[in-house]
Design a protein around this motif. Sequence first.
Motif, PDB file in Angstrom:
ATOM      1  N   GLY A   8       0.780  -1.235   0.000  1.00  0.00           N
ATOM      2  CA  GLY A   8       0.000   0.000   0.000  1.00  0.00           C
ATOM      3  C   GLY A   8       0.811   1.284   0.000  1.00  0.00           C
ATOM      4  O   GLY A   8       0.280   2.345  -0.353  1.00  0.00           O
ATOM      5  N   SER A   9       2.074   1.200   0.374  1.00  0.00           N
ATOM      6  CA  SER A   9       2.898   2.418   0.409  1.00  0.00           C
ATOM      7  C   SER A   9       3.074   3.030  -0.983  1.00  0.00           C
ATOM      8  O   SER A   9       3.469   4.183  -1.097  1.00  0.00           O
ATOM      9  CB  SER A   9       4.256   2.124   1.049  1.00  0.00           C
ATOM     10  N   ILE A  10       2.730   2.292  -2.032  1.00  0.00           N
ATOM     11  CA  ILE A  10       2.773   2.837  -3.395  1.00  0.00           C
ATOM     12  C   ILE A  10       1.788   4.008  -3.543  1.00  0.00           C
ATOM     13  O   ILE A  10       1.935   4.844  -4.431  1.00  0.00           O
ATOM     14  CB  ILE A  10       2.459   1.716  -4.432  1.00  0.00           C
ATOM     15  N   THR A  11       0.789   4.073  -2.664  1.00  0.00           N
ATOM     16  CA  THR A  11      -0.217   5.143  -2.767  1.00  0.00           C
ATOM     17  C   THR A  11       0.209   6.412  -2.028  1.00  0.00           C
ATOM     18  O   THR A  11      -0.495   7.408  -2.094  1.00  0.00           O
ATOM     19  CB  THR A  11      -1.571   4.683  -2.154  1.00  0.00           C
ATOM     20  N   TYR A  12       1.333   6.354  -1.297  1.00  0.00           N
ATOM     21  CA  TYR A  12       1.709   7.497  -0.460  1.00  0.00           C
ATOM     22  C   TYR A  12       2.238   8.656  -1.301  1.00  0.00           C
ATOM     23  O   TYR A  12       2.815   8.461  -2.370  1.00  0.00           O
ATOM     24  CB  TYR A  12       2.757   7.093   0.595  1.00  0.00           C
ATOM     25  N   LYS A  13       2.059   9.842  -0.751  1.00  0.00           N
ATOM     26  CA  LYS A  13       2.417  11.073  -1.455  1.00  0.00           C
ATOM     27  C   LYS A  13       3.899  11.118  -1.840  1.00  0.00           C
ATOM     28  O   LYS A  13       4.258  11.599  -2.895  1.00  0.00           O
ATOM     29  CB  LYS A  13       2.102  12.274  -0.546  1.00  0.00           C
ATOM     30  N   ASN A  14       4.754  10.593  -0.955  1.00  0.00           N
ATOM     31  CA  ASN A  14       6.201  10.667  -1.197  1.00  0.00           C
ATOM     32  C   ASN A  14       6.731   9.452  -1.956  1.00  0.00           C
ATOM     33  O   ASN A  14       7.932   9.188  -1.942  1.00  0.00           O
ATOM     34  CB  ASN A  14       6.932  10.816   0.143  1.00  0.00           C
ATOM     35  N   ALA A  15       5.859   8.682  -2.618  1.00  0.00           N
ATOM     36  CA  ALA A  15       6.275   7.417  -3.244  1.00  0.00           C
ATOM     37  C   ALA A  15       6.664   7.574  -4.715  1.00  0.00           C
ATOM     38  O   ALA A  15       6.698   6.598  -5.459  1.00  0.00           O
ATOM     39  CB  ALA A  15       5.169   6.372  -3.097  1.00  0.00           C
ATOM     40  N   GLY A  16       6.970   8.778  -5.139  1.00  0.00           N
ATOM     41  CA  GLY A  16       7.277   9.046  -6.547  1.00  0.00           C
ATOM     42  C   GLY A  16       8.326   8.130  -7.144  1.00  0.00           C
ATOM     43  O   GLY A  16       8.150   7.579  -8.232  1.00  0.00           O
ATOM     44  N   GLY A  17       9.437   7.935  -6.426  1.00  0.00           N
ATOM     45  CA  GLY A  17      10.531   7.097  -6.925  1.00  0.00           C
ATOM     46  C   GLY A  17      10.083   5.647  -7.068  1.00  0.00           C
ATOM     47  O   GLY A  17      10.380   4.978  -8.066  1.00  0.00           O
ATOM     48  N   PHE A  18       9.367   5.178  -6.068  1.00  0.00           N
ATOM     49  CA  PHE A  18       8.867   3.803  -6.057  1.00  0.00           C
ATOM     50  C   PHE A  18       7.872   3.600  -7.204  1.00  0.00           C
ATOM     51  O   PHE A  18       7.890   2.582  -7.901  1.00  0.00           O
ATOM     52  CB  PHE A  18       8.223   3.539  -4.694  1.00  0.00           C
ATOM     53  N   GLN A  19       7.022   4.592  -7.438  1.00  0.00           N
ATOM     54  CA  GLN A  19       6.035   4.491  -8.520  1.00  0.00           C
ATOM     55  C   GLN A  19       6.722   4.372  -9.877  1.00  0.00           C
ATOM     56  O   GLN A  19       6.278   3.627 -10.749  1.00  0.00           O
ATOM     57  CB  GLN A  19       5.089   5.697  -8.486  1.00  0.00           C
ATOM     58  N   GLU A  20       7.823   5.095 -10.025  1.00  0.00           N
ATOM     59  CA  GLU A  20       8.574   5.036 -11.283  1.00  0.00           C
ATOM     60  C   GLU A  20       9.157   3.629 -11.490  1.00  0.00           C
ATOM     61  O   GLU A  20       9.164   3.099 -12.607  1.00  0.00           O
ATOM     62  CB  GLU A  20       9.674   6.114 -11.266  1.00  0.00           C
ATOM     63  N   VAL A  21       9.638   3.007 -10.400  1.00  0.00           N
ATOM     64  CA  VAL A  21      10.156   1.630 -10.478  1.00  0.00           C
ATOM     65  C   VAL A  21       9.026   0.682 -10.909  1.00  0.00           C
ATOM     66  O   VAL A  21       9.197  -0.142 -11.813  1.00  0.00           O
ATOM     67  CB  VAL A  21      10.744   1.187  -9.106  1.00  0.00           C
ATOM     68  N   VAL A  22       7.862   0.825 -10.288  1.00  0.00           N
ATOM     69  CA  VAL A  22       6.728  -0.062 -10.587  1.00  0.00           C
ATOM     70  C   VAL A  22       6.263   0.128 -12.034  1.00  0.00           C
ATOM     71  O   VAL A  22       5.865  -0.828 -12.700  1.00  0.00           O
ATOM     72  CB  VAL A  22       5.569   0.182  -9.588  1.00  0.00           C
ATOM     73  N   ARG A  23       6.331   1.361 -12.516  1.00  0.00           N
ATOM     74  CA  ARG A  23       5.939   1.626 -13.902  1.00  0.00           C
ATOM     75  C   ARG A  23       6.764   0.779 -14.874  1.00  0.00           C
ATOM     76  O   ARG A  23       6.263   0.304 -15.893  1.00  0.00           O
ATOM     77  CB  ARG A  23       6.109   3.112 -14.218  1.00  0.00           C
ATOM     78  N   GLN A  24       8.049   0.562 -14.516  1.00  0.00           N
ATOM     79  CA  GLN A  24       8.943  -0.169 -15.418  1.00  0.00           C
ATOM     80  C   GLN A  24       8.842  -1.688 -15.305  1.00  0.00           C
ATOM     81  O   GLN A  24       9.246  -2.407 -16.219  1.00  0.00           O
ATOM     82  CB  GLN A  24      10.400   0.223 -15.125  1.00  0.00           C
ATOM     83  N   ILE A  25       8.342  -2.190 -14.185  1.00  0.00           N
ATOM     84  CA  ILE A  25       8.282  -3.652 -14.001  1.00  0.00           C
ATOM     85  C   ILE A  25       7.075  -4.193 -14.770  1.00  0.00           C
ATOM     86  O   ILE A  25       5.968  -3.692 -14.614  1.00  0.00           O
ATOM     87  CB  ILE A  25       8.153  -4.020 -12.505  1.00  0.00           C
ATOM     88  N   PRO A  26       7.253  -5.232 -15.600  1.00  0.00           N
ATOM     89  CA  PRO A  26       6.110  -5.771 -16.340  1.00  0.00           C
ATOM     90  C   PRO A  26       5.036  -6.316 -15.394  1.00  0.00           C
ATOM     91  O   PRO A  26       5.359  -6.909 -14.348  1.00  0.00           O
ATOM     92  CB  PRO A  26       6.717  -6.901 -17.185  1.00  0.00           C
ATOM     93  N   LEU A  27       3.802  -6.116 -15.761  1.00  0.00           N
ATOM     94  CA  LEU A  27       2.668  -6.579 -14.958  1.00  0.00           C
ATOM     95  C   LEU A  27       2.760  -8.085 -14.684  1.00  0.00           C
ATOM     96  O   LEU A  27       2.350  -8.565 -13.630  1.00  0.00           O
ATOM     97  CB  LEU A  27       1.381  -6.239 -15.730  1.00  0.00           C
TER      98      LEU A  27
END
Length: 255
Positions: A176-195
Amino acid sequence: MLIDSHSHLEMPEFRKDLEEVIQRAKTSGLEYIFTVGTEKRDWNRALEIAHSHPSVYAILGVHPHNAREIDEETYPTLRKLCADDKVRAYGEIGLDFYRNLSPRDIQLKRFREQIVLAKEFRLPIVVHDREAHQETLEILKSERAEEYGGIIHCFSGDYEMAKECIEMGFLISIPGSITYKNAGGFQEVVRQIPLEALLVETDAPFLAPVPFRGKRNEPSYVRYTAQKVAEIKKVPFEKVAEVTTENAVRVYRLK
Ligand SMILES: [Zn+2]
Ligand SMILES: [Zn+2]
């Protein structure tokens, strides 16, 4: 359909309303919940919950926080309990160099030992890695963890690490920490990982996603995490639900 790939239903936070929690998960479209017994006193309770609910499966092992409590009875006990058909993975095992509740040298030793044990049980492993990325990768490689693969839960590494883990046959589980305001870097990592390499989890009662941040987390909230993954990857929510469910079914050998 969704699967919460990692929660802790046996923890005291759920003692009062476990049945409601499991019912709410069903109502919000969860097909299965995986509950992780991280120490001796939790194993039987985790199994009991799994046996009394067709939608719940168990994962058993010794958490790095509890690594120093391992004694001569620990592995024989786990050998018995893990033979149960409701146990679908071994864990969570690994390294926590953030809290260091067990000394680092003991964490390293017990992590290696438990990878060997999981292979003997023919179970995939669930890995906990907090601020120990390099050491975690080294041990996964040197112990040949790819033979049974598994999951890096609450993933917090970079894309390079994710890639190495995926190459070893591991899935990357997003909390759930992917939803946090300061999770920008983590979100970018997840964007790159194939579903096809992703799972979603709550780690309930911890890490509640927005809009429940700071409250007790529960399996039904996994949809907020899946929703955020969909947003980041610009794909429909249904697609994230479908593919992460397929991934969980595969790694946990549900069908
Ligand atoms: Zn963990
Ligand atoms: Zn956990």
